[in-house]
Structure formats: C-alpha cells, structure tokens
Design a protein around this motif. Structure first.
Motif, PDB file in Angstrom:
ATOM      1  N   ALA A   1       0.808  -1.217   0.000  1.00  0.00           N
ATOM      2  CA  ALA A   1       0.000   0.000   0.000  1.00  0.00           C
ATOM      3  C   ALA A   1       0.842   1.268   0.000  1.00  0.00           C
ATOM      4  O   ALA A   1       0.448   2.277  -0.580  1.00  0.00           O
ATOM      5  N   ASP A   2       1.987   1.239   0.684  1.00  0.00           N
ATOM      6  CA  ASP A   2       2.785   2.460   0.813  1.00  0.00           C
ATOM      7  C   ASP A   2       4.233   2.084   1.098  1.00  0.00           C
ATOM      8  O   ASP A   2       4.628   0.918   1.000  1.00  0.00           O
ATOM      9  N   GLU A   3       5.023   3.084   1.467  1.00  0.00           N
ATOM     10  CA  GLU A   3       6.451   2.871   1.677  1.00  0.00           C
ATOM     11  C   GLU A   3       6.754   1.991   2.886  1.00  0.00           C
ATOM     12  O   GLU A   3       7.796   1.342   2.937  1.00  0.00           O
ATOM     13  N   SER A   4       5.864   1.968   3.856  1.00  0.00           N
ATOM     14  CA  SER A   4       6.151   1.225   5.079  1.00  0.00           C
ATOM     15  C   SER A   4       6.202  -0.281   4.857  1.00  0.00           C
ATOM     16  O   SER A   4       6.905  -0.999   5.563  1.00  0.00           O
ATOM     17  N   GLY A   5       5.431  -0.782   3.902  1.00  0.00           N
ATOM     18  CA  GLY A   5       5.361  -2.216   3.667  1.00  0.00           C
ATOM     19  C   GLY A   5       4.480  -2.960   4.647  1.00  0.00           C
ATOM     20  O   GLY A   5       4.377  -4.192   4.577  1.00  0.00           O
TER      21      GLY A   5
ATOM     22  N   GLY B   1     -14.817 -11.328 -10.462  1.00  0.00           N
ATOM     23  CA  GLY B   1     -13.473 -11.394  -9.914  1.00  0.00           C
ATOM     24  C   GLY B   1     -12.643 -10.153 -10.185  1.00  0.00           C
ATOM     25  O   GLY B   1     -12.879  -9.407 -11.144  1.00  0.00           O
ATOM     26  N   ILE B   2     -11.621  -9.933  -9.334  1.00  0.00           N
ATOM     27  CA  ILE B   2     -10.737  -8.771  -9.440  1.00  0.00           C
ATOM     28  C   ILE B   2      -9.528  -9.176 -10.280  1.00  0.00           C
ATOM     29  O   ILE B   2      -8.884 -10.206 -10.012  1.00  0.00           O
ATOM     30  N   THR B   3      -9.175  -8.357 -11.276  1.00  0.00           N
ATOM     31  CA  THR B   3      -8.036  -8.672 -12.126  1.00  0.00           C
ATOM     32  C   THR B   3      -6.773  -7.947 -11.693  1.00  0.00           C
ATOM     33  O   THR B   3      -5.668  -8.454 -11.911  1.00  0.00           O
ATOM     34  N   PHE B   4      -6.898  -6.768 -11.046  1.00  0.00           N
ATOM     35  CA  PHE B   4      -5.708  -5.998 -10.702  1.00  0.00           C
ATOM     36  C   PHE B   4      -6.063  -4.935  -9.670  1.00  0.00           C
ATOM     37  O   PHE B   4      -7.179  -4.405  -9.677  1.00  0.00           O
ATOM     38  N   VAL B   5      -5.099  -4.628  -8.795  1.00  0.00           N
ATOM     39  CA  VAL B   5      -5.229  -3.497  -7.877  1.00  0.00           C
ATOM     40  C   VAL B   5      -3.957  -2.659  -7.959  1.00  0.00           C
ATOM     41  O   VAL B   5      -2.867  -3.177  -8.213  1.00  0.00           O
ATOM     42  N   ASP B   6      -4.104  -1.356  -7.751  1.00  0.00           N
ATOM     43  CA  ASP B   6      -2.963  -0.444  -7.751  1.00  0.00           C
ATOM     44  C   ASP B   6      -3.163   0.588  -6.658  1.00  0.00           C
ATOM     45  O   ASP B   6      -4.241   1.165  -6.525  1.00  0.00           O
ATOM     46  N   SER B   7      -2.115   0.820  -5.876  1.00  0.00           N
ATOM     47  CA  SER B   7      -2.206   1.755  -4.760  1.00  0.00           C
ATOM     48  C   SER B   7      -1.859   3.171  -5.190  1.00  0.00           C
ATOM     49  O   SER B   7      -0.997   3.379  -6.050  1.00  0.00           O
ATOM     50  N   ARG B   8      -2.493   4.129  -4.570  1.00  0.00           N
ATOM     51  CA  ARG B   8      -2.153   5.537  -4.799  1.00  0.00           C
ATOM     52  C   ARG B   8      -0.869   5.909  -4.059  1.00  0.00           C
ATOM     53  O   ARG B   8      -0.318   6.980  -4.257  1.00  0.00           O
ATOM     54  N   GLY B   9      -0.405   5.011  -3.191  1.00  0.00           N
ATOM     55  CA  GLY B   9       0.848   5.211  -2.491  1.00  0.00           C
ATOM     56  C   GLY B   9       0.723   5.938  -1.175  1.00  0.00           C
ATOM     57  O   GLY B   9       1.729   6.185  -0.500  1.00  0.00           O
ATOM     58  N   ASP B  10      -0.505   6.269  -0.771  1.00  0.00           N
ATOM     59  CA  ASP B  10      -0.707   7.020   0.466  1.00  0.00           C
ATOM     60  C   ASP B  10      -1.237   6.156   1.603  1.00  0.00           C
ATOM     61  O   ASP B  10      -1.544   6.652   2.681  1.00  0.00           O
ATOM     62  N   GLY B  11      -1.360   4.839   1.378  1.00  0.00           N
ATOM     63  CA  GLY B  11      -1.875   3.959   2.416  1.00  0.00           C
ATOM     64  C   GLY B  11      -3.345   4.153   2.701  1.00  0.00           C
ATOM     65  O   GLY B  11      -3.843   3.686   3.727  1.00  0.00           O
ATOM     66  N   ARG B  12      -4.056   4.777   1.768  1.00  0.00           N
ATOM     67  CA  ARG B  12      -5.475   5.058   1.990  1.00  0.00           C
ATOM     68  C   ARG B  12      -6.322   4.707   0.777  1.00  0.00           C
ATOM     69  O   ARG B  12      -7.326   4.021   0.881  1.00  0.00           O
ATOM     70  N   TYR B  13      -5.926   5.166  -0.396  1.00  0.00           N
ATOM     71  CA  TYR B  13      -6.723   4.959  -1.606  1.00  0.00           C
ATOM     72  C   TYR B  13      -6.057   3.948  -2.531  1.00  0.00           C
ATOM     73  O   TYR B  13      -4.828   3.919  -2.662  1.00  0.00           O
ATOM     74  N   PHE B  14      -6.884   3.130  -3.187  1.00  0.00           N
ATOM     75  CA  PHE B  14      -6.389   2.272  -4.261  1.00  0.00           C
ATOM     76  C   PHE B  14      -7.518   2.028  -5.253  1.00  0.00           C
ATOM     77  O   PHE B  14      -8.691   2.323  -4.979  1.00  0.00           O
ATOM     78  N   ILE B  15      -7.148   1.540  -6.438  1.00  0.00           N
ATOM     79  CA  ILE B  15      -8.136   1.225  -7.459  1.00  0.00           C
ATOM     80  C   ILE B  15      -8.056  -0.257  -7.789  1.00  0.00           C
ATOM     81  O   ILE B  15      -7.030  -0.903  -7.581  1.00  0.00           O
TER      82      ILE B  15
END
Length: 488
Positions: free
Chosen positions: A279-283, A319-333
């Motif tokens: 989700a973000d830099e922290s891992g 079913g879900i084919t892919f997810v991508d994080s906005r990098g802020d640990g809050r939003y993703f698509i």
C-alpha cells in the motif's frame, strides 16, 4: 489543450463542500455533466496539482489557471519558492496538463503476445514479458536498446508477472565470500518458484543457468499440501527487501530477500488471488484482489487471528483482475471482470462480507464470452467504493489499471480490448483514448517523471506515447513510426 484535456478547474465547487457523489461514471456524451467523487479525494487531488503557492505569493497580478510553464520556470529560476527547485505539487501541476497522446512510436515488435510491462522506479529501465520464455529489459535513457534479453527458466504457460527492484534500494544477496549488490528483476509463471536475475550484469543474453544464474526463490511453505500452484502477481516492496505474491492456491506470500526465505503465508481468499501490492512505503499494509469478488486489506502489524484481514471491501460483481495503490496507504483502485474500475478508501472497509448476490443469475466466462449486456447495469447492494468507472471491457485476459505517477496524480488509465483510456480521477471523465493495437492491451506503464506511457499488447507490439513540447517526433534513431495514430 491542457485545460480541456484535464477537465480540472481549481476554482470549481470542489472546495465548496458540495454534496458528495459516491459513484462517478465515464460517458462520451458531451452534454452530460461531469460528476465528481467524494470531496476529500477531490480536494487532495486538486491541491496536489494546483497552482504553486510560491508563484501565487511572489508573482504579481491575478493568477490564471493553469499557470504557464514560462512563468513557472521563471519562478524556479528566481527561487521564489525558496527551494531552488520545483516541489512535487509544481511538477504535478506542470505535467498534468500534458497527456501522453502523441504517437505511437515503436519500442519493439515481436511475434509473441506481450503480457506485462513496467518502468523502473527512476524510469531508466523498462521491462516487457512475452508469451513463451522471453523477457526483455530496455535502456529507456539510451535509445531503448535491449539491455537484457532473458530466456526464462522453468516456465509454465507464460510469464504471469515481472517486477524490477527499486534502483535506489539495491537488494543484497549473500554469496560464499561476501555480499554482492545487485539491481534485480524477478519473474513468475504458473509455478511456486519466483526467479531472480541480475539486471546490472554486462551480459545481454541471459540464458538461465547457462550464461547467468537465475536463482529460484521457493514459495512453498511449511504447510505445503503436496500440490503445485502458480503465482499470478509479484511486487517488490519500496525498499527492495521483500516480495509479495498472490497465487492460485488462494494465498498471499511474503518473501524476505535478505533472509532468503519465505516469511509469511496467508490463506487470504476463497479463490485465486490474481493481484497483490504493497500500500505504501512502510510495507505494513498489503492490498489483494481475488476471483471471490473481494478486495482485502492486510495489516502485518496487527494480525488479530490467523488469516484474518484488517478489512474487506465489497462492490465488484465478478473477480478482481488488478489493484494499484495511490501510495498514500489510503486509496487504491481495482479492475474487475464486471467491466468496472473502482476507487476505494480503506477507511470504508468492514469485517462483514455477507451480502445477498442472488440477483446474479448469468453464466459467463471472460476468457471467451462477451459480458452480458444486462449485467453492466447491475449494482452491488453493499457497494463500499468511492467511485466507479465504466466503459472498458475485460475479455480473454486479466487486464490492468494504474494511477498515473505521483507527479501526475490527476489521471489514471485503464485498458480496453484494443485501446488505452485515460480518465480524470476527480470527475470520472474520459480525457484521452489511445488507439493503435489490434489485439487486447494487457498492460501499460507510466514513466515516473515524464509525460510518457508505454503499452504492450497481444499483437506483439510494444509502443510508447508521448507529449513532446514542440509537437514534433522524438529524435532517437530507433523510434520508427508504426501504423496509423489516433487519439481522442
């Protein structure tokens, strides 16, 4: 063109506390008013791409939107910001006005289907994986020459995913005498072994265990049941120390590269885990998507019970084919086989997954059937998403979706059967359609700092799209123009 393409009006009522709309659609009807997602992400996106505060304070006269590049460059040279350089908001404001719609320009052309593509963290390298056993890594800074041609080892069916380690965070691998620093690349197929390759070596041709060692990372855990499984998705952590993978045995795996061992296995879903990402830099946070229609959030700091997620997000009907994080640990698509992309705020997640989906009475297989027309209008009764984007098709393969990079966070793209679409996150409006390919476009990748996008398709073409400032063709000698160009 910048304003028309971005549909971004900083002086709009996005800052006036208007009524939030929880679903944003994409429509090609010019008379249909643009709709926006909830106020918070609208404000975050607009603030990150708004006019620079330094210019507003120091440059005289009323600010015109968007601020011209000439004025921004003059402000940078005059050090009006006090930093001597552009801030991330300045870069976002500049680049969001220049979409990569000029092209396409040929990067490579093969007779094999292209499945995956990815820029490195600094944009200097680009990797493309093809059906069969071929993976190519290009030097994007030096005329897109092939830096590494990898012949994959122990491949089953095709390359399902690839990932480049962050260039700024070099992995350390132990040898018999000392630690050796490597710029690494991993690739996966329908097997429980992830192979890792040294990208920085001088050899161009990389044949597994012939010209170079392709080290196998074993993802089989201690509770192995004696059957084989495949890995659909693999991602490096931001520090390059770990890998996260999603598999066909309904599980998420985390591999510790420094300890050279599997550190975590979670039986995460009730069907194939098609996609995972940090989700973000922290891992600490991991997002996953599965054929059980659910997106889940996993917090490694507070596992309450074995295989229990921090929360679940419902809204997709397939079913879900892919997810991508906005990098802020809050939003993703997430992209779904129900022909929608959804934007999520993890603060809306819940622990309850019981929801009546009895209205779904159609039989459908995305690999060879068109999605039933009546099903496109169905809505999940417990939809927790912030926004929904429609208009593309999922057919024959698990296509992907991404946010644009941090410098241009106004847009995301999604891939149709043969086109690449770019949408405005805030309004949901389609702002560009890139047409070239003659077969499904499975993947494409934004350059992290330039207005450039590379798409790869089952037609074997890997092409790039750009927005040169002067509107002229790029100059490198191997940038051969391919077929005809179209853009919306």
């Amino acid at each position: 063109m910048g304003y028309a393409m971005s549909r971004l009006d900083i002086e709009s009522d996005l800052f006036d506390g208007g009524n939030a709309i929880t679903e944003s659609g994409s429509s090609n009807k010019p008379d249909e008013p643009l709709r926006k997602v909830d106020d918070e992400i609208a404000q975050l996106t607009n603030l990150s791409s708004g006019p620079p505060d330094g210019l507003c304070r120091f440059m005289p006269g009323k600010q015109q939107l968007p601020v011209s590049p000439v004025r921004m460059l003059a402000g940078r040279e005059g050090n009006f910001s006090g930093r001597g350089r552009f801030s991330s908001a300045d870069r976002c404001h500049m680049l969001s006005r220049y979409l990569p719609v000029h092209g396409p320009w040929l990067v490579d052309q093969t007779t094999s289907r292209a499945y995956v593509s990815q820029f490195s963290a600094d944009g200097s390298l680009f990797v493309a994986g093809f059906q069969g056993s071929n993976i190519r890594i290009y030097d994007a800074d030096r005329g897109w020459k092939v830096q590494k041609n990898i012949i994959a080892k122990s491949l089953r069916w095709t390359v399902t995913d690839t990932s480049l380690s962050p260039i700024s965070a070099i992995s350390r691998r132990e040898t018999s005498t000392a630690y050796t620093e490597l710029v690494t690349h991993v690739y996966t197929s329908m097997s429980p072994i992830v192979h890792i390759v040294n990208v920085g070596s001088a050899t161009t041709e990389s044949h597994a265990n012939v010209t170079e060692i392709h080290e196998g990372l074993d993802f089989i855990s201690d509770d192995y049941r004696g059957y084989s499984f495949g890995i659909f998705s693999v991602k490096f952590s931001n520090d390059g120390r770990e890998l996260v993978a999603g598999s066909s045995d309904d599980s998420i795996y985390v591999y510790d590269l420094e300890a050279n061992k599997l550190s975590l296995r979670i039986v995460a879903h009730t069907a194939d885990v098609n996609t995972v990402t940090f989700a973000d830099e922290s891992g600490n946070l991991i997002y996953s998507g599965s054929d059980d229609n659910l997106c889940k959030v996993w917090d490694r700091r507070c596992f309450i019970a074995k295989d229990k997620p921090a929360g679940v997000l419902m809204g997709h009907l397939e079913g879900i084919t892919f997810v991508d994080s906005r990098g802020d640990g809050r939003y993703f698509i997430s992209n779904g086989k129900d022909q929608t992309i959804k934007l999520w705020d993890i603060r809306k997640m819940s622990s309850n997954t019981s929801c009546n989906l009895e209205f779904r009475n159609h039989e459908w297989d995305y690999r060879w059937m068109d999605y039933p027309p009546h099903a496109r209008d169905l809505k999940h009764p417990c939809d927790q998403s912030v926004a929904t984007y429609k208009g593309h098709s999922v057919l024959r393969t698990l296509i992907r979706c991404y946010f644009s990079p941090h410098g241009t966070t106004v847009h995301l793209h999604r891939i149709s059967r043969f086109s690449v679409y770019i949408y405005d996150v805030v309004t949901g409006a389609q702002v560009a359609e890139l047409k070239h390919h003659t077969s499904p476009v499975r993947d494409c990748s934004w350059h992290p700092s330039y207005p450039m996008l590379v798409s790869s398709s089952w037609d074997g073409d890997v092409v790039k799209w750009e927005f040169p400032g002067n509107g002229e063709a790029p100059s490198p000698t191997n940038n051969k123009r391919v077929r005809s160009q179209y853009y919306y």
